[in-house]
Write an enzyme that holds these catalytic residues in place. Structure first.
Site, PDB file in Angstrom:
ATOM      1  N   HIS A   1      -2.106 -13.489   5.197  1.00 14.15           N
ATOM      2  CA  HIS A   1      -3.057 -12.458   4.772  1.00 14.15           C
ATOM      3  C   HIS A   1      -3.691 -11.737   5.965  1.00 14.15           C
ATOM      4  O   HIS A   1      -4.895 -11.550   6.024  1.00 14.15           O
ATOM      5  CB  HIS A   1      -4.154 -13.088   3.908  1.00 14.15           C
ATOM      6  CG  HIS A   1      -3.652 -13.746   2.673  1.00 14.15           C
ATOM      7  ND1 HIS A   1      -4.346 -14.731   2.009  1.00 14.15           N
ATOM      8  CD2 HIS A   1      -2.502 -13.547   1.973  1.00 14.15           C
ATOM      9  CE1 HIS A   1      -3.648 -15.121   0.950  1.00 14.15           C
ATOM     10  NE2 HIS A   1      -2.527 -14.418   0.910  1.00 14.15           N
TER      11      HIS A   1
ATOM     12  N   GLU B   1      10.382   3.229   5.580  1.00 15.49           N
ATOM     13  CA  GLU B   1      10.279   1.775   5.585  1.00 15.49           C
ATOM     14  C   GLU B   1      11.294   1.175   6.552  1.00 15.49           C
ATOM     15  O   GLU B   1      12.476   1.553   6.542  1.00 15.49           O
ATOM     16  CB  GLU B   1      10.512   1.222   4.169  1.00 15.49           C
ATOM     17  CG  GLU B   1      10.775  -0.264   4.072  1.00 15.49           C
ATOM     18  CD  GLU B   1       9.680  -1.130   4.668  1.00 15.49           C
ATOM     19  OE1 GLU B   1      10.008  -2.150   5.296  1.00 15.49           O
ATOM     20  OE2 GLU B   1       8.492  -0.781   4.523  1.00 15.49           O
ATOM     21  N   ALA B   2      10.838   0.237   7.404  1.00 14.55           N
ATOM     22  CA  ALA B   2      11.724  -0.368   8.393  1.00 14.55           C
ATOM     23  C   ALA B   2      12.715  -1.337   7.776  1.00 14.55           C
ATOM     24  O   ALA B   2      13.807  -1.553   8.313  1.00 14.55           O
ATOM     25  CB  ALA B   2      10.900  -1.089   9.458  1.00 14.55           C
TER      26      ALA B   2
ATOM     27  N   ALA C   1       0.824  -1.214   0.000  1.00 13.89           N
ATOM     28  CA  ALA C   1       0.000   0.000   0.000  1.00 13.89           C
ATOM     29  C   ALA C   1       0.854   1.258   0.000  1.00 13.89           C
ATOM     30  O   ALA C   1       0.606   2.201  -0.759  1.00 13.89           O
ATOM     31  CB  ALA C   1      -0.938  -0.002   1.202  1.00 13.89           C
TER      32      ALA C   1
END
Length: 537
Positions: A467, A48-49, A28
Site C-alpha cells: 500500500h 501503461e508500461a 486510478a
C-alpha cells in the site's frame, strides 16, 4: 464484466496529440481515462508500461498471490533498513493494465471517517471530506451486503460483496475477536469506520464466483474501441515535456523505440507512489539538490517530491497449523479487524488480516518450522494501519529505466514497533482462543515470545501490505512538503496533475485500492469542471 477481444487491448498507432494524456493504467488511471472519455468531444490517451490483464492470474482472484514477482510486478524492493535488522523487503506494485487492482487480494476497504477529514484539512478543501467521499462511494458501488442507505450504494459500476461461504475458521475468529471487546459488525466498511473499529468479513471486489472486478475490466474495457480513447500498453513514460512552465506532452519508449506525443489540455500522472515521484524528478520537478546531483536541470524546486513515503506494515505471522487441511476460499483473506493499540488514539491503528495459507518472511522461515502446503495452515497477519514512520523515494540515476531507491523506513519510529508488538499479542490471543481449538493443531510461530525477543521477531517478520502512498503529498502552498494542491495541480507547473495514492497526505486506514479510486473519481470531477466536459458521471 466485459472481456477484451484480442485486437482491442492496445493501440498500435497513436496520434501526434491528444487533449488529455493519462500516464499509468492502474487503479486510478483507468478510472480517469474512462471518465474523461465519456465526453466524446475530447481525445484521451492512456499509457501503461505493463501488458494485458487478460491472463488467468488476473481474472481469477484466488490466484492473486502468483502475480507477486511475476512480469506483472515492477519487482521493487526497499533499501536495507536497520529497523528490520538490515532486511530489504519486497515492494510489489502492479505492472499490468489495471495496476494493483489487477494483482491484489481484491479487498475493498473504504477507509475511516478521520482519514478524509484529515485530507480535507491538509488540502484546505472540504470536497475531500468524509461526506463528499461517501457520496462518491454510493455512486460507484453496487453493494451486495447488508443494507445501509447512508453509507452504501447500489447500482454502481463496482460489484462489492462479502465472501461467500468463507472457511469454517472465520466465524470462530469473529467470535474470539468479539470476546476481546473488538465488536463483530455486519459491515466492516459501515459504521465501524466512523468509530473505534470492529471485526468481520472483508469486502471484496468479485463477481460470478471468483472473477476479479478490477478497474481496467470495470471502467476501461467497456470503452475500448471508442474513437476518442486510445490505450497503449507496454509503453514506459520516460519524461514529461514542457513549453515553459506548462506540461505539453510526454516521451515514452515502446518496444525499444522512442516516441513523443503532445497534450493539448493536461497531463495526468497516475503511476503510483514509487513511479510518480520518479517521473517528476526525471522531468526536473523535485528537490533541487537531489536533481543536480544526477545532472538533471531543475524546472521546479519541490522538496516534497518523493518524501512522506508511507505504507501499511504487514507482519508474516502469527501462524497455526490446521488440524485438518483447509484449502483457501474466495481471495484467501476473508477476515479482518480494526482496533487501537492503545487508548487515546483518534483512529484505529491496527488492521490484521487472515491469510488462509502459511505466511512467513524469509528470515522467519529460517527460524521456525513453517508448515508446508497452501492448505496446511492459517496466518492471522498483524497489520499497522497508521504508521508514524516516513520514508523517501530517491533517484538512483538519471537513467529512466533504473529502479529508484526506496527508503521505506518501516518501524523506524519506536511507536510503530510498540504498536506491532501489541498487535502480535492480540493476534496470538485470538488465534489461541478456545473457540479456535478445532482449527489448531499447533502454533507454528511466534509462540510466547516476550520483550526483546518479541521485538526482534517483529523486525524479522515485518514487510509491506502493498500500500505505498504519500510521495506527492496533497497540501496547501504553505506546506513545504506538499507537491499538489487540493485540485491535484503540481505547484508551479501548468497542465500537470497527479492522481493516485501518492497524493495522500496520510495513508488511509485500510487497503488503499478503494481510497485510490476515490482520488481518481475526485480528479475526474475536477477535470470535468475545469474543462467543462460532458459525460455520464
Amino acid at each position: 464484466m466485459t472481456m477484451l477481444r484480442d485486437n482491442e487491448h492496445l493501440a498500435e498507432q497513436v496520434r501526434p496529440a491528444y487533449d488529455f494524456i493519462v500516464c499509468g493504467g492502474g487503479a486510478a488511471g483507468c478510472v480517469i481515462a474512462r471518465r474523461l472519455a465519456e465526453d466524446p468531444r475530447v481525445s484521451v490517451l492512456l499509457v501503461e508500461a505493463g501488458g494485458s490483464d487478460r491472463v488467468p492470474a488476473v481474472l481469477d482472484t484466488t490466484l492473486w498471490m502468483s502475480n507477486i514477482g511475476s512480469e506483472r510486478d515492477w519487482g521493487y524492493k526497499a533499501q536495507p533498513s536497520p529497523a528490520l535488522n538490515g532486511r530489504t523487503p519486497l515492494l510489489p506494485m502492479g505492472k499490468v493494465l489495471g495496476g494493483g487492482s489487477s494483482i491484489n487480494g481484491s479487498v475493498w476497504a473504504r477507509g475511516h471517517r478521520n482519514d478524509y477529514e484529515d485530507w480535507a484539512e491538509a488540502a484546505g478543501d472540504p470536497a475531500w471530506g468524509y461526506e463528499s467521499v461517501l457520496a462518491i462511494y454510493r455512486r460507484i458501488e453496487d453493494w451486495r451486503g447488508p443494507a445501509d442507505a447512508h453509507r452504501r450504494g447500489t447500482g454502481g459500476l463496482l460489484t462489492v460483496q462479502q465472501p461467500q461461504d468463507p472457511v469454517p475458521l472465520v466465524p470462530a475468529l469473529i467470535e474470539a475477536t468479539d470476546a476481546l471487546g473488538i465488536p463483530a459488525v455486519d459491515d466492516i466498511n459501515g459504521a465501524a469506520m466512523e468509530g473505534d473499529g470492529g471485526c468481520g468479513l472483508a469486502n471484496m471486489l468479485v463477481q460470478d464466483g471468483n472473477q476479479r472486478v478490477s478497474m481496467s475490466a470495470t471502467y476501461l474495457h467497456p470503452y475500448l474501441g471508442r474513437p476518442n480513447l486510445d490505450v497503449l500498453l507496454c509503453a514506459e513514460v520516460t519524461e514529461i515535456l514542457f513549453e515553459g512552465t506548462r506540461a505539453s506532452g510526454i516521451a515514452f519508449v515502446r518496444r525499444g523505440k522512442h516516441h513523443t506525443v503532445r497534450a493539448g489540455r493536461e497531463v495526468v500522472l497516475s503511476l503510483g507512489a514509487i513511479n510518480t515521484p520518479k517521473l517528476l524528478m526525471l522531468s526536473g520537478i523535485g528537490d533541487a539538490a537531489q536533481l543536480q546531483r544526477h545532472g538533471i536541470a531543475v524546472r521546479q524546486h519541490l522538496a516534497g517530491v518523493g518524501r512522506n513515503f508511507q505504507d501499511h506494515i504487514l507482519l508474516a505471522g502469527c501462524c497455526w497449523e490446521y488440524v485438518t487441511p483447509e484449502p483457501p476460499r474466495n481471495n484467501a483473506a476473508e477476515f479482518v479487524f480494526y482496533a487501537k493499540s492503545r487508548a487515546g488514539l483518534r483512529t484505529p491503528d491496527l488492521m490484521p488480516v487472515l491469510e488462509e495459507t502459511p505466511f512467513a518472511s524469509e528470515t522467519v522461515a529460517q527460524q521456525f518450522d513453517v508448515p508446508r502446503g497452501a492448505a496446511s495452515a492459517w496466518t492471522l497477519a498483524p497489520g499497522l494501519a497508521r504508521p508514524d514512520s516516513r520514508g523517501q523515494v530517491l533517484l538512483a540515476s538519471a537513467d529512466p529505466f533504473a529502479a529508484p531507491l526506496v527508503h521505506a523506513n518501516f518501524l523506524a519510529e519506536p511507536s510503530d514497533l510498540q504498536a506491532m508488538v501489541r498487535c502480535v499479542e492480540l493476534c496470538r490471543e485470538i488465534g489461541n482462543a478456545a473457540v479456535c481449538t478445532p482449527f489448531r493443531r499447533r502454533e507454528a510461530f511466534p509462540g510466547p515470545l516476550r520483550g526483546a525477543a518479541l521485538q526482534d521477531f517483529v523486525r524479522n517478520a515485518a514487510g509491506t501490505y502493498f500500500h505505498q502512498s504519500g510521495t506527492a503529498k496533497m497540501g496547501r502552498a504553505s506546506d513545504r512538503d506538499a507537491v499538489v494542491d487540493g485540485q491535484l495541480r503540481v505547484f508551479g507547473i501548468d497542465g500537470l496533475r497527479v492522481a493516485d495514492a501518492s497524493v495522500m497526505p496520510s495513508i488511509a486506514t485500510g487497503n488503499t485500492m478503494a481510497p485510490t479510486v476515490v482520488i481518481a473519481e475526485r480528479a475526474a470531477e475536477i477535470l470535468r469542471s475545469a474543462h467543462r466536459l460532458q459525460g455520464e458521471a
